[in-house]
Scaffold this motif. Structure first.
Motif, PDB file in Angstrom:
ATOM      1  N   THR A  61       0.836  -1.196   0.000  1.00  0.00           N
ATOM      2  CA  THR A  61       0.000   0.000   0.000  1.00  0.00           C
ATOM      3  C   THR A  61       0.868   1.242   0.000  1.00  0.00           C
ATOM      4  O   THR A  61       2.006   1.207   0.457  1.00  0.00           O
ATOM      5  CB  THR A  61      -0.965   0.024   1.200  1.00  0.00           C
ATOM      6  OG1 THR A  61      -1.804   1.164   1.095  1.00  0.00           O
ATOM      7  CG2 THR A  61      -0.216   0.082   2.523  1.00  0.00           C
ATOM      8  N   GLU A  62       0.316   2.310  -0.551  1.00  0.00           N
ATOM      9  CA  GLU A  62       1.035   3.587  -0.534  1.00  0.00           C
ATOM     10  C   GLU A  62       0.437   4.565   0.466  1.00  0.00           C
ATOM     11  O   GLU A  62       0.891   5.679   0.601  1.00  0.00           O
ATOM     12  CB  GLU A  62       1.022   4.224  -1.932  1.00  0.00           C
ATOM     13  CG  GLU A  62       1.855   3.453  -2.923  1.00  0.00           C
ATOM     14  CD  GLU A  62       1.926   4.124  -4.287  1.00  0.00           C
ATOM     15  OE1 GLU A  62       2.934   3.929  -4.965  1.00  0.00           O
ATOM     16  OE2 GLU A  62       0.981   4.831  -4.680  1.00  0.00           O
ATOM     17  N   THR A  63      -0.632   4.130   1.121  1.00  0.00           N
ATOM     18  CA  THR A  63      -1.195   5.000   2.149  1.00  0.00           C
ATOM     19  C   THR A  63      -0.964   4.328   3.495  1.00  0.00           C
ATOM     20  O   THR A  63      -1.114   3.129   3.624  1.00  0.00           O
ATOM     21  CB  THR A  63      -2.697   5.261   1.913  1.00  0.00           C
ATOM     22  OG1 THR A  63      -3.206   5.943   3.040  1.00  0.00           O
ATOM     23  CG2 THR A  63      -3.471   3.970   1.748  1.00  0.00           C
ATOM     24  N   GLY A  64      -0.563   5.104   4.475  1.00  0.00           N
ATOM     25  CA  GLY A  64      -0.245   4.478   5.757  1.00  0.00           C
ATOM     26  C   GLY A  64      -1.323   4.694   6.787  1.00  0.00           C
ATOM     27  O   GLY A  64      -1.152   4.385   7.947  1.00  0.00           O
ATOM     28  N   ASN A 276      -0.987   6.721  -5.484  1.00  0.00           N
ATOM     29  CA  ASN A 276      -1.262   7.726  -4.462  1.00  0.00           C
ATOM     30  C   ASN A 276      -0.932   9.145  -4.955  1.00  0.00           C
ATOM     31  O   ASN A 276       0.228   9.517  -5.071  1.00  0.00           O
ATOM     32  CB  ASN A 276      -0.430   7.362  -3.223  1.00  0.00           C
ATOM     33  CG  ASN A 276      -0.756   8.206  -2.017  1.00  0.00           C
ATOM     34  OD1 ASN A 276       0.039   9.023  -1.616  1.00  0.00           O
ATOM     35  ND2 ASN A 276      -1.912   8.012  -1.440  1.00  0.00           N
TER      36      ASN A 276
ATOM     37  N   LYS B 292      10.629   6.331  -8.083  1.00  0.00           N
ATOM     38  CA  LYS B 292       9.236   6.519  -7.715  1.00  0.00           C
ATOM     39  C   LYS B 292       8.951   7.938  -7.222  1.00  0.00           C
ATOM     40  O   LYS B 292       7.829   8.416  -7.299  1.00  0.00           O
ATOM     41  CB  LYS B 292       8.901   5.546  -6.586  1.00  0.00           C
ATOM     42  CG  LYS B 292       7.567   4.878  -6.767  1.00  0.00           C
ATOM     43  CD  LYS B 292       7.219   4.030  -5.575  1.00  0.00           C
ATOM     44  CE  LYS B 292       5.997   4.599  -4.893  1.00  0.00           C
ATOM     45  NZ  LYS B 292       5.664   3.921  -3.669  1.00  0.00           N
ATOM     46  N   ARG B 841       3.204  -2.577   8.430  1.00  0.00           N
ATOM     47  CA  ARG B 841       2.765  -2.817   7.074  1.00  0.00           C
ATOM     48  C   ARG B 841       3.909  -3.387   6.241  1.00  0.00           C
ATOM     49  O   ARG B 841       4.205  -2.964   5.127  1.00  0.00           O
ATOM     50  CB  ARG B 841       2.140  -1.579   6.443  1.00  0.00           C
ATOM     51  CG  ARG B 841       2.990  -0.326   6.415  1.00  0.00           C
ATOM     52  CD  ARG B 841       2.244   0.685   5.573  1.00  0.00           C
ATOM     53  NE  ARG B 841       2.951   1.930   5.483  1.00  0.00           N
ATOM     54  CZ  ARG B 841       2.931   2.694   4.412  1.00  0.00           C
ATOM     55  NH1 ARG B 841       2.275   2.342   3.359  1.00  0.00           N
ATOM     56  NH2 ARG B 841       3.574   3.834   4.397  1.00  0.00           N
ATOM     57  N   THR B 943       5.001  10.794   2.022  1.00  0.00           N
ATOM     58  CA  THR B 943       4.021   9.888   2.658  1.00  0.00           C
ATOM     59  C   THR B 943       4.019   8.516   2.016  1.00  0.00           C
ATOM     60  O   THR B 943       3.729   7.526   2.667  1.00  0.00           O
ATOM     61  CB  THR B 943       2.592  10.437   2.576  1.00  0.00           C
ATOM     62  OG1 THR B 943       2.342  10.848   1.254  1.00  0.00           O
ATOM     63  CG2 THR B 943       2.392  11.557   3.533  1.00  0.00           C
ATOM     64  N   ARG B 944       4.333   8.475   0.718  1.00  0.00           N
ATOM     65  CA  ARG B 944       4.343   7.175   0.046  1.00  0.00           C
ATOM     66  C   ARG B 944       5.469   6.290   0.556  1.00  0.00           C
ATOM     67  O   ARG B 944       5.443   5.082   0.427  1.00  0.00           O
ATOM     68  CB  ARG B 944       4.428   7.363  -1.465  1.00  0.00           C
ATOM     69  CG  ARG B 944       3.085   7.760  -2.049  1.00  0.00           C
ATOM     70  CD  ARG B 944       3.217   8.706  -3.219  1.00  0.00           C
ATOM     71  NE  ARG B 944       3.570  10.039  -2.758  1.00  0.00           N
ATOM     72  CZ  ARG B 944       2.939  11.155  -3.122  1.00  0.00           C
ATOM     73  NH1 ARG B 944       1.952  11.102  -3.967  1.00  0.00           N
ATOM     74  NH2 ARG B 944       3.302  12.322  -2.657  1.00  0.00           N
ATOM     75  N   GLY B 946       5.967   6.161   3.616  1.00  0.00           N
ATOM     76  CA  GLY B 946       5.430   5.542   4.803  1.00  0.00           C
ATOM     77  C   GLY B 946       5.609   6.253   6.115  1.00  0.00           C
ATOM     78  O   GLY B 946       6.656   6.175   6.739  1.00  0.00           O
ATOM     79  N   TYR B 947       4.559   6.943   6.542  1.00  0.00           N
ATOM     80  CA  TYR B 947       4.465   7.337   7.941  1.00  0.00           C
ATOM     81  C   TYR B 947       3.722   6.236   8.643  1.00  0.00           C
ATOM     82  O   TYR B 947       2.836   5.615   8.067  1.00  0.00           O
ATOM     83  CB  TYR B 947       3.630   8.599   8.086  1.00  0.00           C
ATOM     84  CG  TYR B 947       4.364   9.897   7.891  1.00  0.00           C
ATOM     85  CD1 TYR B 947       5.078  10.448   8.932  1.00  0.00           C
ATOM     86  CD2 TYR B 947       4.297  10.565   6.686  1.00  0.00           C
ATOM     87  CE1 TYR B 947       5.723  11.665   8.764  1.00  0.00           C
ATOM     88  CE2 TYR B 947       4.932  11.777   6.513  1.00  0.00           C
ATOM     89  CZ  TYR B 947       5.647  12.321   7.564  1.00  0.00           C
ATOM     90  OH  TYR B 947       6.262  13.515   7.406  1.00  0.00           O
ATOM     91  N   THR B 949       1.007   6.015  11.266  1.00  0.00           N
ATOM     92  CA  THR B 949       0.136   6.932  11.993  1.00  0.00           C
ATOM     93  C   THR B 949      -1.046   6.180  12.554  1.00  0.00           C
ATOM     94  O   THR B 949      -1.570   5.275  11.931  1.00  0.00           O
ATOM     95  CB  THR B 949      -0.271   8.128  11.118  1.00  0.00           C
ATOM     96  OG1 THR B 949      -0.897   9.107  11.943  1.00  0.00           O
ATOM     97  CG2 THR B 949      -1.215   7.744   9.992  1.00  0.00           C
TER      98      THR B 949
END
Lengths: 488, 1038
Positions: A61-64, A276, B292, B841, B943-944, B946-947, B949
């Protein structure tokens, strides 16, 4: 006293409904509507379908922002996971509705007998479809076959053994085979072809883990899939674009699909599958919720059309805003479910309204089911099995196979399943059924337990992952379900 | 007044041993120096008494010059003065009572009682107090006035989006809102939208007094609907002393409030975004190598509208400023009253035009009310009132969770202008890689959410005197509310309606309510010591609701808005709904007092509601109370210290019935549409389980209170302790999902509230020219869930969902609890090996990532590590106000405070953990870097890449605060001037509301929620900022 009597003017009650044929139609329609839970949201930036992809190692996934999704991806999920709960609830909702149909519709009189039988057949298919998911996801599950009220004896049910659940599934499907359904149904309803295809899939699964019914069931699976292959009407699409083309819905290669229509309920997966926030679509929300791993994308054979940008199952570039200048994305995204009309294409703006269906059973899967099952049933692949496999490879423009040993052929079929059936909610069940996982680096198969995901080597499959946990809340609300699945 | 000549002569003939009489005379004046007739004067030694005549004059005989005389008059502080020699006449100036006056009449359910005779806990606010702080709604006006009543104004929206709780929470599934009764007519709780409350449509300028019934004894007369307390509103009546005209007007301007959050400016944002790109190399090396990530330095070079050739920003916009307005608001109230002792009438007109702090945010209200009362026969009085209100609001902050206006104030990029030079809107969507969305001014302009409410409220009554002390009253009440929502979201609003090319919705709801109540009241005093008041009545109430909604999407132009839905290319299927419910009740009350010292009250109500199961339509709610007026006992009477002491205790049962109609019936739903042949096919499917045993939620409440007045009530104290326990709680009890249902509405579970209320009013200084009064109150409430339907915690009820569940309902804990992970900080370089044992993740955790408490030590951060991390309810709250009067000038300083309430500031999650997708709080400048490892904020990255949260302790903040609620300076023109102007009253004032805010909270305002869920107090995700409001006003009476 009359002053305080209650009658709800906006809703119907089960006691007074189910009197005329239209009520039977409305009842089965509700069951179809329920199947859309697969695309329903599960918190921020996630829909339920992702559960089956996140745990395969082929997706990331690209959203966390959704920790349920994150926990699935890291294999650290437990029974609190919202997607785990949504699948359970969604499937039992379908079951409750089909139970209602199966109990109430026979009593509707007068009603055309043919149509009545068909409706019951559709209901039995959908019930089997739901139980087949349940038993594979959660193992022993409560077997509920009658409508429930708060005073029903099985309102707080215990779990039924996997074997008995499968018996209900095959009983329902066998009955549905004889329900007078047409071989194909372009309207989106269940067809005889769908019933037989699902049955072949069920037999194939029963032949493997955990029931291990072996050769006899491989034979059943092969025979059943062969019935579909030899019926007229079904076949592979010449082009992969047809797989996600609005004009090819519910026909040709598509044997059973979940129906979407923007004016009723639009396909909710489009924005989720987009990269994303890269602005490659008419949609203003591009979430990157479920995207392929680079390792899996790279595991396709050289020249495989399925890995070719915007021609197969992936895209690595797309048009700015959906219809502008081509933009490199430098990473693979899923094209298999990409609605060109909604997202846009070169020179044509997207509508942001997606009518695209979501596949459940494709002819390609039937072919591969046949190839695998025949090989195991007969000990060696026959010509038809090679042809089934090579049809798939031919379309992908990769070399046809021949002269393989039984095991080499079987692995070739598995490999093909991974590559052909990716991101359709199938791969995970293959992993569990086979207790094998495709290894992108070796191009071979690892044992399920101990397999580390290619792109995140610290994520390792364990014995417990063969089943999902029951939703924690369900176990707490119904202690009869104890114990929780091993390891959770 | 003149010196009594006889007084002089008497003193000259003074003989020892013989009781000589002194005649003392004088005049009593009020605060405006007008003589007051009817003032009671009493010698505290001899109990001899008299009253002032029409000219305010009096004379009384005393035995000595040191004898104390008391002067008492309703509405004024009782004063004591030494009689003196009589050589000079006394001039007494009365001071209006700020605190409780024992002879005040308070309204109780179906009647009135003298405050001193009340046996329950009743708080009271009068018109004069309400006037000190002009407000758009009654709830706002009540805030801080009465102990035990918690009013949260959760938004800066005009009207305030208030939330009111009396003594905590009584319910999980049904409402926690009190019952409102206006002039004896129960307002329907009905269906509300957008956190509005039926009471919000009443013009506060029409209110003469408000009583809040808190304990079981007071509310039991409202039986099944009293569990959350009852607010009784009495509106203004006509005048018995001839024609009067009053005109009250105020003008105000909102400005940005005392606190505001700082966002990154353009330059800072660019630095942060560059770092986010650079760090992607560390947090996603593979993706970075694969190309990317786009280098923002290059990206900006391709945006000549926003950056110069060196990549420096052309704009630096303060979106908070751009999105707000300082627009004049006005409020006019005109009253005409007239009549005589027999017939009175009143006509009241109001126009309110509130302009909110955010652009295009407004509330306009027109209201008119006519009231008439007539003693038509000696044995019969009839009357009634009719009230009409038309209110229009534009709610510009709707859409919590989405990219709405308030969110984009924070998240719009500072380097964007409001519009490009060519006149088109500049939006986040224009910046590649961003989450998108439109700028707040764009949204405030192109999004409309108009709520229009027309409220007709009327009542008519007849009182018939059947016999001495026996009165029959019959009241018909009606309330018709039509509520329309007209919503249009423009074609160009990214993330809102861009994908749909414009969306319009029209929703119309009509609620018709009537009530018919009849009751007998009997008053009688037996012998000398026994007094009784009896009440017996019955009531019918019925509500009908009908509503429908239609909508459309895909418009070719924004011009039509919601005014012509046929312009939509894609119609949204319409829907409609009908609802009805009814009550039938019998009620009674008996008050008995013995020697006016020992008071007893017994109340009961039998309520029947259509909403309940066929097996449980009726229920009975009894209560009882006792009070002892200790100060009437001989051993205290006449004490110079204790002027009033009353002890009271009560216990009773009340109910809560505000569940949806038909909840007990099993129904099929129509919300299922299948798709066959690419067309809609309506389905009918499973919807709800039946429960014929469904019944009321019951709340038992005990209360012990004390009322104490010291030094002639210059100090008055009222304190209560209470215990409330709700049982048979109506809950959506989860059922096994295997049934195809998720819940059944059942009576199960229990919850308790324990609390303490304390209020003190003091007259600190009281001289002719200067008075200083202080009012302080504090309330404390502790809530605990005692049992639930099943041992399982309840999630998703009463709390909004977010990236995770934000709240939990758990046995043994208070409702309103927040749920999440514990953030310990960030992983440092030295902990690299330990961090690597965790993955999230699928990604290995690195230094610079957030470090969570791994509760069970399994090296997995998941739901098993979540726990209760806060609670939105305060431990104590109240207000502290001081009023100073010097001659004709008065100054009021009112402070509001709250202690121990947590805020779950999810705004911060969005503004700290998503750098680059949108603008962030400037707190991200303190993010983790190898040089700054001791920080709770994760290393900035694309953000891609990876945060991690979660709902965690980082977002939980102490929301305790002290607010400068109101600062008011007023001037009453002296009689000399008003007389000249032929006025009887002329007052000007100026006020500043929300003039300061002291808090540790990092957001705009800790008194907040952006959700309507019952237990979401303190949970915020981008709120409408609360303004500081400057006001000037004028009151004229003639």
């Amino acid at each position: 006293k009359k002053f305080l009597e209650e009658k709800d003017p906006s809703n119907l009650t089960p006691e007074t409904y189910y009197t005329i044929p239209e009520h039977g139609e409305a009842a089965i329609a509700a069951a179809y509507a329920q199947t859309r839970f697969i695309g329903n949201g599960a918190g921020i930036f996630v829909a339920n379908f992702s559960m089956l992809e996140m745990v395969t190692g082929t997706a990331r996934t690209e959203t966390g922002q959704n920790s349920d999704l994150n926990n699935l991806l890291g294999l650290s999920f437990n029974g609190e996971n919202l997607l785990v709960r949504n699948w359970w609830a969604g499937l039992y909702n379908v079951i409750a509705q089909t139970n209602l149909v199966i109990e109430k519709v026979p009593a509707i009189n007068p009603m055309d007998a043919t149509r009545k039988a068909q409706i019951l057949g559709e209901a039995r298919f959908l019930r089997a479809w739901a139980y087949f998911y349940l038993v594979r996801l959660y193992g022993d599950v409560p077997l509920i076959t009658t409508p429930q009220t708060a005073t029903s004896p099985d309102f707080y049910p215990t779990r039924t053994g996997t074997e008995l659940v499968y018996k209900q599934i095959t009983d329902d499907l066998t009955a549905a085979e004889e329900a007078g359904l047409p071989w194909q149904d372009a309207s989106g309803r269940v067809s005889k072809g769908a019933v037989k295809s699902l049955l072949s899939k069920v037999y194939l699964t029963m032949a493997g883990q955990p029931l291990n019914k072996g050769a006899a069931y491989y034979k059943l699976a092969a025979d059943k899939s062969l019935e579909v292959m030899t019926s007229s009407g079904y076949g592979l699409f010449p082009s992969y674009a047809d797989l996600h083309s609005l004009s090819q819905e519910n026909k040709g290669e598509h044997i059973f699909q979940i129906q979407y229509l923007a004016t009723v309920s639009g396909n909710p997966m489009q924005q989720l599958l987009l990269p994303n926030f890269k602005n490659v679509s008419a949609y203003s929300d591009e979430m990157g919720s479920t995207v392929p791993t680079t390792k899996f994308y790279q595991s396709f054979e050289a020249g495989d059309l399925r890995a070719k940008d915007r021609e197969g199952f992936f895209y690595t570039s797309y048009y700015t805003g959906g219809n502008g200048e081509l933009k490199a994305l430098n990473a693979p995204y899923i094209f298999k479910h990409f609605d060109v009309v909604a997202n846009g294409t070169l020179g044509t703006a997207g509508t942001t309204q997606s009518d695209l269906n979501w596949p459940q059973i494709r002819f390609a899967e039937v072919l591969l089911t046949y190839a695998e099952a025949q090989n195991r049933a007969d000990g060696t692949p026959n010509i038809a099995a090679y042809e089934a496999l090579n049809k798939i490879r031919r379309r992908a423009l990769i070399p046809e196979l021949s002269g393989l040993s039984q095991t080499a052929f079987e692995e070739a079929v598995w490999r093909e399943r991974w590559h052909e059936l990716c991101y359709e909610g199938i791969t995970w069940f293959d992993m569990v059924r086979l207790r094998k996982v495709y290894n992108e680096s070796t191009n071979g198969f690892d044992n399920f337990v101990g397999h580390a995901f290619a792109e995140s080597p610290s994520t390792v499959l364990a014995e417990k992952h063969l089943l999902f946990p029951l939703p924690s809340v369900e176990i707490k609300n119904n202690p009869n379900l104890r114990p929780q699945n091993l390891g959770y | 007044a003149r010196i009594s000549s006889s007084a002089n002569s008497h003193t000259s003939f003074f003989f020892q041993g013989v009781t000589q009489k002194i005649i003392i005379s004088g005049t009593v004046l009020d605060e405006k120096s007008t003589p007051v007739p009817g003032v009671g004067i009493k010698s505290l030694k001899t109990n001899k008494s008299t009253v002032t005549d029409a000219a305010g004059r009096f004379s009384i005989e005393v035995e000595s010059a040191t004898e104390q005389l008391s002067f008492s008059y309703i509405g004024y502080t009782t004063q004591t003065r030494a009689a003196g020699s009589g050589a000079t006449p006394l001039s007494i100036k009365l001071v209006p009572a700020e605190g409780v006056n024992l002879d005040d009449v308070v309204v109780v359910g179906y009647g009135t009682r003298r405050k001193s005779d009340v046996t329950g806990a009743v708080g009271s606010v009068k018109e004069e107090q309400l006037k000190e702080r002009p407000a758009a709604s009654l709830n706002q006006a009540l805030s801080g006035r009465i102990s035990g009543v918690q009013v949260n104004s959760n938004s800066g929206r005009p009207g305030g989006q208030t939330n009111i709780r009396i003594r905590g929470f009584s319910s999980i599934k049904t409402t926690n809102n009190p019952l409102y009764v206006i002039d004896g007519v129960i307002l329907p709780v009905g269906s509300q939208t957008q956190n509005s409350n039926a009471i919000d449509f009443l013009n506060p300028g029409d209110i003469a007094s408000v009583e809040v019934l808190k304990d079981a004894s007071s509310v039991a007369i409202y039986g099944a609907r009293g569990a959350n307390g009852v607010i009784l509103v009495t509106t203004k009546k006509g005048s018995a002393t001839g024609g009067k005209i009053s005109y009250d007007v105020d003008f105000s301007v909102p400005t940005i409030g005392p606190k505001r959050v700082e966002m990154l400016n353009a330059k800072e944002f660019i630095e942060v975004e560059n770092l986010a790109f650079d760090n992607a190399k560390i947090y996603d090396p593979e993706g970075f190598a694969g190309g990317k990530y786009v280098d923002p330095r290059i990206k900006r070079k391709n945006l000549p509208l926003l950056f110069d050739s060196n990549g420096n920003p052309l704009y630096d916009t303060d979106w908070f400023k751009e999105a707000t307005q300082n627009k004049l608001s006005q409020n006019h109230q005109l009253g005409f009253t007239g009549g005589n002792a027999e017939n009175t009438y009143g006509l009241f007109l109001n126009y309110r035009d509130d302009n909110g702090l955010l652009k295009n945010s407004y509330l306009k209200r027109y209201s008119g009310r006519f009231t008439m009362d007539s003693q038509i026969k000696t044995w019969m009085k009839v009357g009634g009132s009719l009230n009409y209100t038309n209110q229009t609001e534009n709610l510009v902050d709707i859409g919590t969770g989405g990219l709405n206006s308030v969110r984009m104030i924070t998240e719009s990029f500072p380097f964007l202008p409001v519009k490009y030079p060519n006149g088109t809107w500049a939006d986040n969507q224009n910046y590649p890689g961003a989450e998108g969305g439109s700028n707040p001014v764009h949204i405030l302009t192109d999004r409309k959410y108009i709520l229009q409410t027309q409220n007709t409220l009327g009542n008519a009554y007849a009182n018939i005197n059947l016999a001495e002390g026996l009165e029959f009253r019959s009241v018909i009440g009606a309330n018709i509310v039509t509520r329309g929502r007209s919503e249009y979201n423009g074609r160009s609003l990214y993330g809102i309606s861009f994908d749909q090319k414009g969306t319009a919705t029209l929703d119309n709801n009509r609620e018709t309510y009537w009530s018919f109540e009849n009751y007998l009241t009997y008053n009688k005093r037996f012998a000398k010591d026994h007094a009784i008041t009896g009440l017996l009545g019955l009531s019918w109430q019925k509500t009908n609701i009908f509503g429908f909604a239609v909508g459309g999407e895909n418009f070719s132009t924004d011009y039509l808005e919601y005014n012509n839905l046929s312009g939509a290319s894609k119609p949204i299927p319409g829907s409609s709904r009908a609802d009805r419910f009814a009550f039938n009740s019998y009620f009674g009350r008996l008050n008995y007092s013995f020697k006016d010292k020992y008071l007893f009250t017994v109340t009961g109500r039998m309520d029947g509601s259509s909403k309940f199961g066929s097996n449980n339509k009726y229920a009975f709610f009894p209560s009882g109370a006792v009070a002892w007026k200790v100060s009437e006992e001989d051993f205290i009477k006449g004490s110079p210290v204790i002027s009033n002491l009353k002890l009271r205790a009560s216990y009773g049962l009340t109910g809560n019935s505000e569940i949806a109609s038909f909840s007990s019936l099993g129904v099929l739903g129509t919300g299922y549409a299948a798709i066959f042949n690419n067309t809609r096919f309506g389905g009918v499917g499973t919807n709800r389980l039946a429960n014929p045993n469904l019944k009321w939620e019951k709340t038992g409440q005990s209360d012990i209170g004390v009322e104490l007045g010291l030094f002639n009530n210059r100090i008055s104290i009222e304190a209560d302790v209470y215990y409330r326990k709700t049982t048979d709680m109506l809950l959506d009890a989860p059922v096994p999902l295997t049934s195809g249902y998720s819940f059944i509405t059942r009576n199960i579970g229990s919850m308790e509230n324990r609390g303490l209320e304390f209020a003190i009013n003091t007259v600190n200084v009281s001289t002719e020219d200067f008075t200083w009064n202080t009012a302080f109150n504090i309330s404390m409430n502790r809530n605990k869930v005692l049992s639930l339907a099943t041992p399982a915690d309840i999630f998703g009820v009463g709390n909004p969902g977010f990236t995770n569940e934000t709240g939990i309902i758990r046995v043994g804990e208070a409702v309103g609890s927040f749920w999440g992970l514990t953030r310990l900080g960030t992983w440092s370089e030295s902990e690299r090996t330990e961090a690597a044992k965790y993955n999230y993740r699928g990604k290995t955790i690195l230094p610079g990532d957030v470090k969570y408490l791994d509760v069970n030590g399994d090296y997995q951060i998941n739901d098993a590590d979540r726990m209760i991390i806060g609670n939105g309810s305060p431990k104590a709250w109240g207000s502290f106000s001081n009023t100073f009067k010097y001659k004709n000038v008065d100054l009021t300083v009112e402070l509001q405070y709250s202690a121990g309430n947590d805020v779950l500031n999810m705004t911060k999650h969005s503004a700290e953990d998503r750098v680059g997708l949108a603008n962030s709080y400037s707190s991200v400048l303190n993010a983790w870097t190898p040089q700054n490892q001791n920080t709770p904020i994760a290393a900035i990255r694309d953000t891609r890449a990876g945060y991690v949260t979660n709902v965690d302790t980082r977002w939980v903040e102490d929301g305790s605060f002290i607010r400068g609620r109101n600062l008011l300076l007023g001037y009453n023109f002296p009689a000399a001037i008003t007389k000249k102007l032929k006025l009887n009253r002329l007052r000007v004032y100026t006020s500043v509301q929300n003039f300061f805010l002291a808090t540790k909270f990092s957001g705009n305002d800790p008194e907040v929620t952006t959700y309507s869920n019952a237990f979401a107090q303190g949970q915020t995700f981008f709120d409408y900022p609360k303004p500081t409001t400057y006001m000037v006003g004028l009151n004229v009476g003639l």
